[in-house]
Enzyme design. Structure first.
Site: not given
Ligand code: AMP
Length: 396
Positions: A7, A90, A179, A240, A382
């Protein structure tokens, strides 16, 4: 067979080496501060820890350092890098082209590059990670696994924005959702765990971490999700804002003489939990302050829960009901207090949280025995999805 999962971010590279015979993790690590002063690598392989501080000017050097750590005679996890059968990467945005994971070819790389404009912070380092692996080990296959793929089953009514269609056609402006690897994993895993068929199931997956998103998963397919063109849309997050009236951007820009980019940057980096609480973007810090009675911390908790509750209600409406609600990721798996705030008053929908069962941090049903809707905690994984997809693709 060993698979290395990567990643790559703009200044970091996280990795995990897996032995696919038994799906065992052999090593986990991170190269941090790539291209910045004070670069480090930290890797654990069982109880062996490899740590080093040395300059890492770019992603190619980060990959070489990672391979050095993995093959370290004392603290590594394998004798030679030739033991790696494939790399699984990823990649954040695969646009409309990639509805599934894919073997990386020159054409795939070109398409990832085309989508830089859709994910300017993520796709470029993701591609750098792929190219650095190709340079270091030219004969080893690379597989790209996209955050957006799972959401490509959304119907137009969910993914279109209410602006002139011209923007969709010309600028590829639409909801992509993120996601996806996590929503895919937990929605499938919860069906196995509960022993229910995927076909006919109506599941709301709540991935609540530093970034958070919810997805409506019907018959195993994503039919709506809370993140949009970018990961800024949706519920309140660590830094956020989540949903805003878009006119707010204009209002702040005009009032404070800021550019649109500066306002959006503020919405991405200084809003959400940190913006409301003034304390931290980390839920643990907010919880600690709330326990001391800090009003802003309590407001941040309540706003987070409120924004999530609205999506649960909306997705039950979208699917004509809900059978399972799943919590996952850092907050979703670990924070019983927030789960309680989110699930209060959902009895009308047939969802009743069991406060005792809710104390778990592991895979579990946390609803009462008479709750029509099952509420579950399913830890996400993941990396495992990326490793499994990579294996499936290289085995044809
Ligand atoms: P993630 O992005 O999935 O790593 O999640 C980060 C968020 O999850 C932060 O707000 C943390 O406070 C929270 N979190 C992560 N691990 C834990 C834990 N063990 N206990 C409580 N909260 C946690």
């Amino acid at each position: 067979m060993k698979i290395l999962i990567l990643n790559a971010g703009s200044s970091s590279l996280k990795y995990q080496l897996m032995d696919m015979d038994g799906e065992k993790i052999l090593a986990k690590g991170m190269v941090d501060r790539i291209g910045i002063d004070g670069s480090t690598i930290r890797q654990t392989a069982g109880d062996k820890v490899f740590k080093l501080k040395e300059p890492v000017p770019n992603h190619t050097d980060a990959i070489h350092l990672m391979l050095k750590a993995l093959t370290d005679p004392e603290k590594g996890a394998m004798k030679s890098m030739d033991e790696i059968s494939a790399f699984g990467h990823r990649v954040v945005n695969g646009g409309e082209r990639f509805t599934d994971s894919i073997l990386v070819t020159d054409e795939v790389k070109e398409t990832i590059r085309e989508y830089f404009v859709l994910a300017p912070l993520h796709n470029p380092p993701n591609l750098m990670g792929i190219e650095a692996c190709q340079e270091a080990m030219p004969d080893t296959p690379n597989v790209a696994v996209f955050d957006t793929s799972f959401h490509q089953t959304m119907p137009k009514v969910s993914f279109m924005y209410g602006v002139p269609q011209e923007y969709y056609k010309r600028l590829k402006l639409r909801r992509y959702g993120f996601h996806g690897t996590s929503h895919r994993y937990v929605s499938k895993r919860v069906c196995e765990f509960l022993g229910i068929p995927v076909e006919g199931s109506r599941i709301i997956t709540c991935h609540l971490g530093n970034g958070s998103s919810l997805t409506a998963v019907k018959d195993g397919k994503s039919i709506d999700t809370s993140m949009g063109l970018t990961p800024l849309e949706g519920v309140l997050m660590g830094t956020r804002s989540g949903n805003l009236d878009p006119a707010i951007v204009q209002y702040i820009a005009n009032s404070d003489n800021m550019t649109v980019n500066e306002v959006i940057d503020m919405c991405n980096k200084k809003s959400g939990l940190i913006g409301i609480s003034g304390i931290s973007s980390d839920m643990r810090d907010i919880d600690a302050a709330a326990e001391q009675g800090d009003e802003n911390a309590i407001l941040a908790q309540d706003m987070l829960a409120h924004s999530i509750r609205k999506y649960i209600g909306a997705y039950a409406a979208v699917m004509g009901g809900v059978d399972v609600i799943v919590f996952t990721a850092g907050i979703g798996e670990n924070n019983a207090h927030i789960r309680t705030k989110i699930m209060r008053g959902f009895e009308y929908l047939g969802a009743k949280l069991d406060l005792e069962k809710n104390k778990t941090r592991e895979e579990a049903v946390i609803s009462t025995d008479d709750s029509k809707v099952k509420i579950c905690v399913i830890p996400t994984n993941e990396e495992l999805v990326i490793a499994r997809d990579t294996l499936a693709i290289i085995q044809g």
